[in-house]
Design a protein around this motif. Structure first.
Motif, PDB file in Angstrom:
ATOM      1  N   ILE A  59       0.871  -1.178   0.000  1.00 39.78           N
ATOM      2  CA  ILE A  59       0.000   0.000   0.000  1.00 39.78           C
ATOM      3  C   ILE A  59       0.904   1.222   0.000  1.00 39.78           C
ATOM      4  O   ILE A  59       1.795   1.339   0.849  1.00 39.78           O
ATOM      5  CB  ILE A  59      -0.913   0.002   1.238  1.00 39.78           C
ATOM      6  N   THR A  60       0.709   2.120  -0.954  1.00 38.75           N
ATOM      7  CA  THR A  60       1.654   3.221  -1.145  1.00 38.75           C
ATOM      8  C   THR A  60       1.031   4.584  -0.879  1.00 38.75           C
ATOM      9  O   THR A  60      -0.134   4.828  -1.160  1.00 38.75           O
ATOM     10  CB  THR A  60       2.214   3.229  -2.579  1.00 38.75           C
ATOM     11  N   ALA A  61       1.839   5.451  -0.333  1.00 33.79           N
ATOM     12  CA  ALA A  61       1.580   6.881  -0.230  1.00 33.79           C
ATOM     13  C   ALA A  61       2.967   7.518  -0.175  1.00 33.79           C
ATOM     14  O   ALA A  61       3.915   6.871   0.270  1.00 33.79           O
ATOM     15  CB  ALA A  61       0.786   7.214   1.033  1.00 33.79           C
ATOM     16  N   PRO A  62       3.176   8.741  -0.641  1.00 30.04           N
ATOM     17  CA  PRO A  62       2.199   9.674  -1.192  1.00 30.04           C
ATOM     18  C   PRO A  62       1.696   9.287  -2.584  1.00 30.04           C
ATOM     19  O   PRO A  62       2.010   8.216  -3.108  1.00 30.04           O
ATOM     20  CB  PRO A  62       2.974  10.995  -1.240  1.00 30.04           C
ATOM     21  N   GLU A  63       0.965  10.228  -3.170  1.00 30.95           N
ATOM     22  CA  GLU A  63       0.342  10.068  -4.478  1.00 30.95           C
ATOM     23  C   GLU A  63       1.376   9.698  -5.541  1.00 30.95           C
ATOM     24  O   GLU A  63       2.462  10.248  -5.587  1.00 30.95           O
ATOM     25  CB  GLU A  63      -0.337  11.401  -4.830  1.00 30.95           C
ATOM     26  N   GLY A  64       1.014   8.741  -6.403  1.00 30.86           N
ATOM     27  CA  GLY A  64       1.860   8.383  -7.532  1.00 30.86           C
ATOM     28  C   GLY A  64       2.847   7.281  -7.274  1.00 30.86           C
ATOM     29  O   GLY A  64       3.426   6.730  -8.221  1.00 30.86           O
ATOM     30  N   MET A  65       3.062   6.905  -6.011  1.00 32.02           N
ATOM     31  CA  MET A  65       4.069   5.896  -5.706  1.00 32.02           C
ATOM     32  C   MET A  65       3.628   4.483  -6.112  1.00 32.02           C
ATOM     33  O   MET A  65       4.458   3.590  -6.243  1.00 32.02           O
ATOM     34  CB  MET A  65       4.405   5.917  -4.222  1.00 32.02           C
ATOM     35  N   ALA A  66       2.328   4.262  -6.325  1.00 35.50           N
ATOM     36  CA  ALA A  66       1.851   2.934  -6.705  1.00 35.50           C
ATOM     37  C   ALA A  66       2.418   2.510  -8.055  1.00 35.50           C
ATOM     38  O   ALA A  66       2.754   1.336  -8.265  1.00 35.50           O
ATOM     39  CB  ALA A  66       0.324   2.908  -6.748  1.00 35.50           C
ATOM     40  N   ILE A  67       2.538   3.440  -8.977  1.00 37.10           N
ATOM     41  CA  ILE A  67       3.069   3.110 -10.309  1.00 37.10           C
ATOM     42  C   ILE A  67       4.549   2.759 -10.212  1.00 37.10           C
ATOM     43  O   ILE A  67       5.024   1.831 -10.878  1.00 37.10           O
ATOM     44  CB  ILE A  67       2.821   4.288 -11.270  1.00 37.10           C
ATOM     45  N   VAL A  68       5.288   3.466  -9.360  1.00 36.78           N
ATOM     46  CA  VAL A  68       6.697   3.125  -9.133  1.00 36.78           C
ATOM     47  C   VAL A  68       6.792   1.730  -8.520  1.00 36.78           C
ATOM     48  O   VAL A  68       7.668   0.920  -8.882  1.00 36.78           O
ATOM     49  CB  VAL A  68       7.370   4.168  -8.227  1.00 36.78           C
ATOM     50  N   ALA A  69       5.895   1.428  -7.587  1.00 37.58           N
ATOM     51  CA  ALA A  69       5.897   0.110  -6.948  1.00 37.58           C
ATOM     52  C   ALA A  69       5.651  -0.992  -7.972  1.00 37.58           C
ATOM     53  O   ALA A  69       6.290  -2.060  -7.923  1.00 37.58           O
ATOM     54  CB  ALA A  69       4.839   0.065  -5.844  1.00 37.58           C
ATOM     55  N   MET A  70       4.747  -0.768  -8.910  1.00 42.20           N
ATOM     56  CA  MET A  70       4.469  -1.807  -9.915  1.00 42.20           C
ATOM     57  C   MET A  70       5.666  -2.031 -10.829  1.00 42.20           C
ATOM     58  O   MET A  70       5.940  -3.171 -11.226  1.00 42.20           O
ATOM     59  CB  MET A  70       3.205  -1.455 -10.701  1.00 42.20           C
ATOM     60  N   ASP A  71       6.391  -0.968 -11.142  1.00 37.63           N
ATOM     61  CA  ASP A  71       7.619  -1.134 -11.933  1.00 37.63           C
ATOM     62  C   ASP A  71       8.639  -1.971 -11.166  1.00 37.63           C
ATOM     63  O   ASP A  71       9.318  -2.833 -11.741  1.00 37.63           O
ATOM     64  CB  ASP A  71       8.215   0.240 -12.269  1.00 37.63           C
TER      65      ASP A  71
END
Length: 330
Positions: free
Chosen positions: A242-254
């Motif tokens: 689970i990611t925060a701040p905003e936008g970190m989810a896409i970095v996590a998927m990479d």
């Protein structure tokens, strides 16, 4: 030929067929009157190209018609904070007020005296501007809880971030996750601390070993990627993040793909903050709707209420809703 006479409020009242007082209240969004009467006054003002003389109004009311908005440094690129600002501006416009954005490092009398009141969104511990605002004489509305040890704001508008973190954790557990990791935001803000508390309490209740990273607003994407690469290189890597701040989810998927894993299958991914990109990225990303425009509007509602003589000390909660998408399909 002499100069053309400026349109007055009495001209508007005469055109609309109402008293001067009714015209003033209608244009300020105040008073008890029918929607038809209010619209008739606004139409008359538009036809006559009438604009409010804010200087004259300020001399009569000891108010400038301008309020200040204070956002955390380095957040203007985040959609959440722009939506909060838009919500506040929309509500201020309905009350005939203007909103000015205060620079984070601003130092001057306007910071405590010259405007009618202030909104401070996600106030950061140790921020000197927030300290001056709360120590001043003008009403301050805090979007999320203010730092401890300072004078209390006039009112607080907040989300329940402990409950919201648990909402996400319960969701990924229902989808099969047993080793959830989190990327938490800056702990010097109340919502970051509340998220962390919710995560640690949930882990203790479920017998889970916490795995957490910190994602500050000024942390570079390269540094975030390094931390995530290290996390997913572990033999017992997390099976959800689970990611925060905003936008970190896409970095996590990479990072998940870089570890030879499939996001949404091998590792579930959820974002604490929703954004437009998460709804179109593949896989689409489960997230929370923090209702930022509603946050901005409710903060301004409280400031308008304070300026109209309302009592201090209110606490207003903004709802937080789960948006389920394919990144937590399992």
């Amino acid at each position: 030929m002499g100069p053309e006479r400026a349109t007055t409020l009495q001209d508007v009242a005469d055109r609309a067929g109402v008293s001067r007082a009714t015209a003033s209240q209608a244009l300020a969004g105040k008073g008890r009157m029918s929607p038809e009467t209010r619209q008739r006054v606004r139409d008359a003002a538009e036809e006559l190209a009438y604009t409010v003389n804010r200087v004259a109004r300020g001399l009569r009311t000891s108010r400038t018609g301008v309020v200040g908005l204070c956002l955390p440094d380095q957040t203007l690129s985040f959609r959440y904070y722009m939506d909060v600002a838009y919500g506040a501006v929309e509500r201020a416009q309905e009350s005939g007020m203007l909103v000015t954005l205060l620079p984070p490092a601003f130092d001057g009398p306007v910071a405590t005296e010259q405007l009618d009141g202030y909104l401070t969104i996600d106030p950061v511990d140790g921020d000197p501007l927030v300290s001056r605002l709360l120590a001043g004489r003008k009403p301050v509305i805090s979007g999320e809880h203010a730092p401890e040890g300072l004078p209390a704001p006039w009112a607080v508008v907040h989300g329940d971030h402990n409950r919201a973190m648990r909402l996400l954790l319960d969701h990924v557990r229902e989808r099969g996750s047993r080793r959830p990791a989190v990327m938490l935001p800056d702990p010097s803000m109340a919502w970051g601390r509340e998220m962390a508390a919710g995560y640690h309490e949930w882990c203790a209740e479920h017998g889970v070993e916490p795995q957490e990273l910190l994602g500050w607003f000024d942390t570079s994407i390269d540094r975030v990627r390094e931390l995530l690469d290290e996390l997913f290189a572990q033999p017992e890597h997390p099976d959800s993040v689970i990611t925060a701040p905003e936008g970190m989810a896409i970095v996590a998927m990479d990072a998940i793909r870089g570890a030879g894993l499939v996001p949404g299958v091998d590792v579930l991914v959820a974002s604490y903050v929703d954004s437009d990109a998460l709804a179109v990225h593949q896989p689409t990303v489960t997230s929370l709707d923090l209702h930022p425009r509603e946050m901005g509007r409710r903060c301004m509602d409280e400031l308008v209420r304070a300026l109209d003589g309302g009592a201090a000390g209110r606490s207003v909660e903004v709802p937080i809703d789960l948006i389920v998408r394919s990144s937590t399909a399992g």
